[in-house]
Design a protein around this motif. Sequence first.
Motif, mmCIF file in Angstrom:
data_model
loop_
_atom_site.group_PDB
_atom_site.id
_atom_site.type_symbol
_atom_site.label_atom_id
_atom_site.label_comp_id
_atom_site.label_asym_id
_atom_site.label_seq_id
_atom_site.Cartn_x
_atom_site.Cartn_y
_atom_site.Cartn_z
ATOM 1 N N THR A 206 18.294 10.269 23.760
ATOM 2 C CA THR A 206 18.644 11.419 23.881
ATOM 3 C C THR A 206 19.880 12.099 23.208
ATOM 4 O OG1 THR A 206 19.612 11.519 26.152
ATOM 5 C CG2 THR A 206 17.385 11.806 26.082
ATOM 6 N N PRO A 207 20.394 13.115 22.767
ATOM 7 C CA PRO A 207 21.455 13.796 22.357
ATOM 8 C C PRO A 207 22.685 13.011 23.427
ATOM 9 C CG PRO A 207 20.291 15.241 22.137
ATOM 10 C CD PRO A 207 19.394 14.322 23.014
ATOM 11 N N LEU A 208 22.612 13.164 24.750
ATOM 12 C CA LEU A 208 23.651 12.651 25.608
ATOM 13 C C LEU A 208 23.707 11.410 25.733
ATOM 14 C CD1 LEU A 208 25.490 13.820 27.617
ATOM 15 C CD2 LEU A 208 23.742 13.508 29.533
ATOM 16 N N VAL A 209 22.550 10.660 25.465
ATOM 17 C CA VAL A 209 22.833 9.062 25.568
ATOM 18 C C VAL A 209 23.339 8.646 24.075
ATOM 19 C CG1 VAL A 209 21.448 7.010 25.545
ATOM 20 C CG2 VAL A 209 20.871 8.374 27.305
ATOM 21 N N ASN A 210 22.853 9.082 23.068
ATOM 22 C CA ASN A 210 23.515 8.669 21.970
ATOM 23 C C ASN A 210 25.002 9.041 21.712
ATOM 24 O OD1 ASN A 210 21.004 7.877 20.830
ATOM 25 N ND2 ASN A 210 20.411 9.794 19.936
ATOM 26 N N LEU B 119 26.550 -2.969 19.218
ATOM 27 C CA LEU B 119 26.035 -2.018 19.751
ATOM 28 C C LEU B 119 24.873 -1.410 18.556
ATOM 29 C CD1 LEU B 119 28.816 0.347 21.226
ATOM 30 C CD2 LEU B 119 26.834 -0.980 22.440
ATOM 31 N N ILE B 120 24.955 -1.695 17.335
ATOM 32 C CA ILE B 120 24.234 -1.294 16.366
ATOM 33 C C ILE B 120 22.582 -1.326 16.849
ATOM 34 C CG2 ILE B 120 24.311 -3.391 15.010
ATOM 35 C CD1 ILE B 120 23.489 0.169 13.804
ATOM 36 N N ARG B 121 22.318 -2.558 17.059
ATOM 37 C CA ARG B 121 20.803 -2.816 17.759
ATOM 38 C C ARG B 121 20.562 -2.064 18.995
ATOM 39 N NH1 ARG B 121 22.489 -7.310 15.229
ATOM 40 N NH2 ARG B 121 21.063 -8.332 13.570
ATOM 41 N N PRO B 122 21.238 -1.943 19.590
ATOM 42 C CA PRO B 122 20.757 -1.151 20.990
ATOM 43 C C PRO B 122 20.685 0.324 20.689
ATOM 44 C CG PRO B 122 22.446 -2.568 21.679
ATOM 45 C CD PRO B 122 22.410 -2.781 20.225
ATOM 46 N N ILE B 123 21.532 0.909 19.620
ATOM 47 C CA ILE B 123 21.197 2.206 19.226
ATOM 48 C C ILE B 123 20.219 2.701 18.257
ATOM 49 C CG2 ILE B 123 22.595 2.572 17.192
ATOM 50 C CD1 ILE B 123 23.863 5.120 18.614
ATOM 51 N N ILE B 124 19.882 1.669 17.560
ATOM 52 C CA ILE B 124 18.556 1.628 16.690
ATOM 53 C C ILE B 124 17.410 1.467 17.633
ATOM 54 C CG2 ILE B 124 17.109 0.407 15.095
ATOM 55 C CD1 ILE B 124 19.645 -0.357 13.840
ATOM 56 N N ARG B 125 17.311 0.640 18.743
ATOM 57 C CA ARG B 125 16.244 0.694 19.693
ATOM 58 C C ARG B 125 16.161 1.926 20.394
ATOM 59 N NH1 ARG B 125 18.451 -4.502 21.072
ATOM 60 N NH2 ARG B 125 18.951 -3.695 23.063
ATOM 61 N N ALA B 126 17.066 2.584 20.844
ATOM 62 C CA ALA B 126 17.148 3.780 21.641
ATOM 63 C C ALA B 126 16.353 4.955 20.826
ATOM 64 C CB ALA B 126 18.480 4.092 22.188
ATOM 65 N N ASN B 127 16.478 4.925 19.466
ATOM 66 C CA ASN B 127 16.102 6.104 18.637
ATOM 67 C C ASN B 127 14.912 5.495 17.713
ATOM 68 O OD1 ASN B 127 18.316 8.393 19.034
ATOM 69 N ND2 ASN B 127 19.302 6.328 18.940
ATOM 70 N N VAL C 62 30.190 17.531 16.685
ATOM 71 C CA VAL C 62 29.305 17.870 15.385
ATOM 72 C C VAL C 62 28.109 17.128 15.736
ATOM 73 C CG1 VAL C 62 28.998 17.792 13.036
ATOM 74 C CG2 VAL C 62 31.087 18.386 13.744
ATOM 75 N N PHE C 63 28.151 15.775 16.060
ATOM 76 C CA PHE C 63 27.069 15.029 16.312
ATOM 77 C C PHE C 63 26.119 15.395 17.445
ATOM 78 C CE2 PHE C 63 24.991 11.517 18.884
ATOM 79 C CZ PHE C 63 23.843 11.156 17.765
ATOM 80 N N PHE C 64 26.821 15.690 18.490
ATOM 81 C CA PHE C 64 26.162 16.219 19.630
ATOM 82 C C PHE C 64 25.170 17.534 19.385
ATOM 83 C CE2 PHE C 64 25.675 18.560 23.598
ATOM 84 C CZ PHE C 64 24.983 17.716 24.341
ATOM 85 N N LEU C 65 25.789 18.461 18.629
ATOM 86 C CA LEU C 65 25.195 19.446 18.093
ATOM 87 C C LEU C 65 23.884 19.331 17.335
ATOM 88 C CD1 LEU C 65 28.200 22.042 17.914
ATOM 89 C CD2 LEU C 65 26.897 21.971 19.826
ATOM 90 N N LEU C 66 24.434 18.619 16.097
ATOM 91 C CA LEU C 66 23.166 18.254 15.419
ATOM 92 C C LEU C 66 22.201 17.459 15.904
ATOM 93 C CD1 LEU C 66 22.266 17.973 12.487
ATOM 94 C CD2 LEU C 66 23.305 16.010 12.133
ATOM 95 N N ASP C 67 22.404 16.353 16.606
ATOM 96 C CA ASP C 67 21.208 15.674 17.322
ATOM 97 C C ASP C 67 20.392 16.692 18.431
ATOM 98 O OD1 ASP C 67 19.962 13.083 17.565
ATOM 99 O OD2 ASP C 67 21.156 12.730 19.502
ATOM 100 N N SER C 68 21.246 17.490 19.058
ATOM 101 C CA SER C 68 20.544 18.302 19.987
ATOM 102 C C SER C 68 19.738 19.186 19.352
ATOM 103 C CB SER C 68 21.683 19.256 20.829
ATOM 104 O OG SER C 68 22.376 18.392 21.718
#
Length: 472
Positions: free
Chosen positions: A124-128, A151-159, A222-228
Amino acid sequence: MRFWTLAAIAVAIGIILPDPAFAAEALPGATMSLLWALPFAGILLCIATGPLFFPHVWEHHYGKIAAGWSLLVMVPLLMAFGFGAASGAVLHAMLLEYMSFIILLFALFTISGGILVSGNLHGTPLVNSAILLIGALLASVVGTTGASMILIRPIIRANDNRRHNVHVIVFFIFLVSNIGGSLTPLGDPPLFLGFLRGVDFFWTASHMLAPAAVIGLIVLVVFFLLDSWLYKREGAQAPIADPTPDSRLRLRGLVNLPLLGGVIAAILMSGMWKPGIGFTIQGVHLELQNLLRDAIILILALVSLVVSSKEYREANGFNWHPILEVAKLFAGIFICIIPVIAILQAGLDGAFAPLVSLVTAADGSPNDAAYFWMTGILSSFLDNAPTYIVFFEMAGGDPQVLMTTMSRTLVAISAGAVFMGANTYIGNAPNFMVYAIARSQGVNMPSFFGYMAWSCVVLLPIFVLVSFLFFM
């Protein structure tokens, strides 16, 4: 026999030869032409273009390419200035800077490779945003390379069930692989080179905190707004089956955490403990606290290999290729930059006088905004570590002056090197590693110029703001 083996033997011979017969002499930078800078420009150009435009040749021969450029420096130095000056300059670069530099990178790479984040969260945007924030903070402790690899593999798995996930990795490179490493010499190679040249460990955090907080916060918002926005758009479409269902998140390999603490303690020790004991090798003075620091850091890395689970390293995709590549390439860089530094030390009397004048105001004071942008632009397309050295020397090279009366200049150089290393895939070593891992995991990463489009739209306006706030 390979070149780097021969080079190691040559350095060993230089070390054991008696000092009086081969006393080191300073290179006459004021009399050296710009031709001496061509090998440095050449090796950086190869590093910048090789992995992108001739990857197969580069993968198999990057060591030979770096060795070739190194020879184009060492042989002419020997012929033009004699054994004393040539050997002294090479030994100074390799013993005082390169060895400590590569030992620290090796330790952070090895120890962080034994730490595994297992399980999976829903992206989710908050988790990311939370992962990016944690990664950015972690980068100043374990380095941008270490934090990126953890952290790169965990964030890829999350998304991996998101229709739009490319932007997540792009912002990961911005924040974790670059901006987050700006607060300590552990964070990014340029800052550690500054530490080796005499910049206090805590100076970096106290002076870089404000610009790092401003740029980091803006990029994260900026990331949070775009991801949301993208996340809401995906909610109206049919969901994609999650190939890695959510599961409990666990941090494994905790035995490596005290080892990381030991690395930090060793670096602090070398900055605070000054016993006044040293050894001179061919005119190069090695201080006891620095030798002890490097020995402790190396031992901690070896301990990590013994006590860490092989399973965790395999799950992280750990292998020695990245650190071997960095070791070979930076050996070449440290040799090729020797004449460049000698010329820069000559200031307005050297061949780089026009470049020096660009960062100098009419009254002779430094133009800090120019230092920020010139360091940053070159760091975007070259490697940011040697770029930092170039402008550090251009600003006088005296750490005590740069930390006090010229502190804003040193902040400008540091900020330009660290922050703008995010502008391209080749600005900082972790950038391309993250790109390669994401591609291998099925993320449709943008091309070289596609990524630059992201950085130009997101980062450049923020850099303009930072320039006005801190360097004008």
